[in-house]
Design an enzyme around this catalytic site. Structure first.
Site, PDB file in Angstrom:
ATOM      1  N   SER A 113     -53.296 -48.830  72.959  1.00 39.35           N
ATOM      2  CA  SER A 113     -54.069 -50.068  72.931  1.00 39.35           C
ATOM      3  C   SER A 113     -53.271 -51.209  73.546  1.00 39.35           C
ATOM      4  O   SER A 113     -52.905 -51.159  74.711  1.00 39.35           O
ATOM      5  CB  SER A 113     -54.497 -50.366  71.498  1.00 39.35           C
ATOM      6  OG  SER A 113     -55.369 -51.470  71.430  1.00 39.35           O
ATOM      7  N   ASP A 256     -57.923 -55.493  76.547  1.00 33.76           N
ATOM      8  CA  ASP A 256     -56.604 -54.948  76.247  1.00 33.76           C
ATOM      9  C   ASP A 256     -56.410 -53.659  77.036  1.00 33.76           C
ATOM     10  O   ASP A 256     -57.214 -53.320  77.910  1.00 33.76           O
ATOM     11  CB  ASP A 256     -56.459 -54.720  74.740  1.00 33.76           C
ATOM     12  CG  ASP A 256     -57.410 -53.647  74.219  1.00 33.76           C
ATOM     13  OD1 ASP A 256     -58.429 -53.373  74.885  1.00 33.76           O
ATOM     14  OD2 ASP A 256     -57.142 -53.077  73.148  1.00 33.76           O
ATOM     15  N   ASP A 258     -56.798 -50.419  76.492  1.00 34.64           N
ATOM     16  CA  ASP A 258     -57.766 -49.315  76.498  1.00 34.64           C
ATOM     17  C   ASP A 258     -59.217 -49.790  76.527  1.00 34.64           C
ATOM     18  O   ASP A 258     -60.132 -48.998  76.351  1.00 34.64           O
ATOM     19  CB  ASP A 258     -57.540 -48.380  75.308  1.00 34.64           C
ATOM     20  CG  ASP A 258     -57.844 -49.032  73.969  1.00 34.64           C
ATOM     21  OD1 ASP A 258     -57.498 -50.207  73.797  1.00 34.64           O
ATOM     22  OD2 ASP A 258     -58.407 -48.360  73.090  1.00 34.64           O
ATOM     23  N   ASP A 260     -61.135 -51.764  74.589  1.00 36.01           N
ATOM     24  CA  ASP A 260     -62.016 -51.905  73.427  1.00 36.01           C
ATOM     25  C   ASP A 260     -61.939 -53.285  72.790  1.00 36.01           C
ATOM     26  O   ASP A 260     -62.643 -53.568  71.824  1.00 36.01           O
ATOM     27  CB  ASP A 260     -61.747 -50.807  72.388  1.00 36.01           C
ATOM     28  CG  ASP A 260     -60.397 -50.933  71.695  1.00 36.01           C
ATOM     29  OD1 ASP A 260     -59.545 -51.724  72.171  1.00 36.01           O
ATOM     30  OD2 ASP A 260     -60.183 -50.237  70.683  1.00 36.01           O
TER      31      ASP A 260
END
Length: 496
Positions: A113, A256, A258, A260
């Site tokens: 993340s 961010d 990834d 999400d």
């Protein structure tokens, strides 16, 4: 064969479940550890009757350097356990999750993340969505039969190769939005896409261009940049302001690592807080029932836009459980969001007048599109749209190297079980700064509402020896000053 306890492996490796999947230092996330965790996840789903041998299992990853190696370990485990791997390539976490929901298959995302690239992680999704806390417990309790001949120590004896990437999940994710939004919906709107090293960067630009926006690509990086939407770096604040002026942009958007958690700025390049973006997104989508963590901005309730609000502990599994509870009660138009801006939809909502299928996992793109469409539809700038909400401002920071045991001892002073005693203890520590206590909420840590309306929320981190501090007040400057004061108090308590 080695009969291996996953609980023991978690303790030995230091790669444990946090608020969003298993995470750890890259050096600890060895081939053997990642293989074993994937093995345990698949065994758990099979024992629960959620998958059968031979079923497809999809996986994807972000753009940090360690991700391809970990993806290869995940793929090898899928094959060795008797399932069929589908490599979805390097795509956002919500994209691979959506693919799994549509196909009715388990999915796995390799990502750390927003955290620095000396760490990484693995997110696991059941065929019906994210694993919840009871699933994490079930995976942790697994004992697997590990074929140690596959390994030379902690590395594979022979390095596995990733199969060619299948573009189906990427295409499905893009269609999710383009099927709802017309090709000229954002015509004339100038959007900067802060690409950095986010895995969603090309998808985000492609979607925005397809709906008519003029896209200016900014800040591309071949090295990983740890963009945290809940603790925005000072350099990203400066960049957004400079880019906004240089390119005359209506907004700058990003995610961010990834994809999400969203970042979206107003026309001046000032980033919106995630919990403000969540309110605006929910409003545009005509959501009626909202689930959000206790740390999020109270403008949600004060706006009087929604039928009801449920406050939860911090972490998407708790938000999902809250949404499921509302659905079981017969509620409709249910959604959730977190302080980081990640938005979850529990049932069908309306995007640009078209039905949007549910995606009960954090997503960034929906927030970006909803706010841009919301502002466009009302003929407002994004800053004007934000000013329509009640004036409540939040700020968050953390104190690192704050031992977990110290956090527990400190918060125990405010959690005696007697509300009167709790109030006295809080006022003893805070009275000279914030005044009388009006309410104390123990949903997750200690959230204190003072008589003048200021809010202080103290909470130990779920996966690091850190103490997090969230503050809320009637102005941004006041919220920041409150946070500074609280961090100084925490420093003092740590040295006592």
């Amino acid at each position: 064969m080695n009969n291996l306890s996953i609980a023991t492996l978690m303790e030995q490796s230091g790669v444990k479940f946090g608020t969003s999947g298993a995470r750890g230092l890259v050096e600890a996330m060895t081939d053997r550890v990642c293989f074993a965790y994937t093995h345990a996840f698949l065994d758990y789903l099979h024992a629960a009757g959620l998958i059968e041998k031979g079923d497809a299992v999809a996986f994807a990853g972000d753009l940090r350097p360690s991700t391809p190696r970990i993806m290869a370990a995940v793929c090898k485990a899928i094959i060795e356990c008797g399932y069929t791997p589908i490599n979805c390539g390097f795509i956002p976490s919500p994209a691979v999750a959506l693919f799994g929901l549509k196909q009715g298959i388990a999915t796995i995302m390799v990502t750390g993340s927003h955290i620095p690239d000396d760490r990484n992680g693995i997110k696991f999704n059941r065929p019906d969505g994210e694993i919840l806390k009871q699933d994490e417990a079930g995976i942790r309790q697994q004992r697997i039969e590990l074929d140690e001949t596959l390994f030379d120590g902690e590395a594979f004896s022979e390095s596995p190769q990733l199969p060619a990437a299948d573009g189906g999940a990427r295409a499905l994710y893009i269609r999710r939005y383009l099927d709802c939004i017309g090709s000229d919906a954002l015509s004339g709107v100038s959007i900067g896409v802060y690409e950095h090293s986010g895995v969603a960067r090309s998808i985000l630009a492609e979607i925005l261009e397809a709906v008519g926006a003029k896209v200016v690509r900014l800040g591309f990086s071949d090295t990983f940049v740890p963009v945290d939407t809940e603790a925005i770096r000072p350099e990203d604040v400066t960049l957004a302001s400079e880019w906004s002026q240089a390119h005359n942009l209506d907004s700058i958007v990003s995610t961010d690592g990834d994809g999400d958690r969203p970042l979206i700025s107003d026309e001046r390049g000032q980033w919106l807080r995630g919990d403000v973006a969540g309110i605006l997104c929910a409003d545009y989508l005509n959501a009626r029932w909202i689930v959000t963590p206790v740390s999020c901005n109270s403008a949600l309730e004060l706006s009087d836009k929604f039928a009801g609000v449920i406050r939860t502990r911090i972490g998407s599994p708790f938000v999902i459980e809250g949404m499921q509870s509302l659905l079981q009660q017969g509620r409709t138009a249910v959604a959730g969001y977190e302080a980081n801006g990640g938005f979850l939809t529990a049932d069908r909502l309306l995007l640009n007048g078209s039905e949007l299928d549910p995606l009960p996992t954090r997503d960034a793109v929906i927030v970006i599109l909803a706010i841009l469409m919301h502002a466009r539809g009302q003929g407002l700038s994004i800053s004007e749209l934000v000013r329509q909400l009640p004036p409540r401002f939040t700020y968050s920071d953390r104190l690192k190297a704050f031992p977990t045991q110290l956090s527990q001892r400190m918060l125990a002073r405010f959690q005696t079980g007697d509300p009167t005693e709790d109030g006295r203890a809080v006022e003893h520590e805070f009275n000279k700064v914030f005044g009388r206590v009006a309410n104390i909420d123990h949903t997750d840590g200690v959230r204190i509402t003072f008589a003048e309306g200021d809010i202080v929320h103290l909470r130990p981190s779920g996966n690091a020896p850190e103490m997090r501090c969230y503050t809320e007040s009637v102005s941004e400057a006041r919220a920041q000053e409150m946070n500074r004061v609280c961090i100084n108090l925490l420093e003092g308590w740590r040295t006592k």
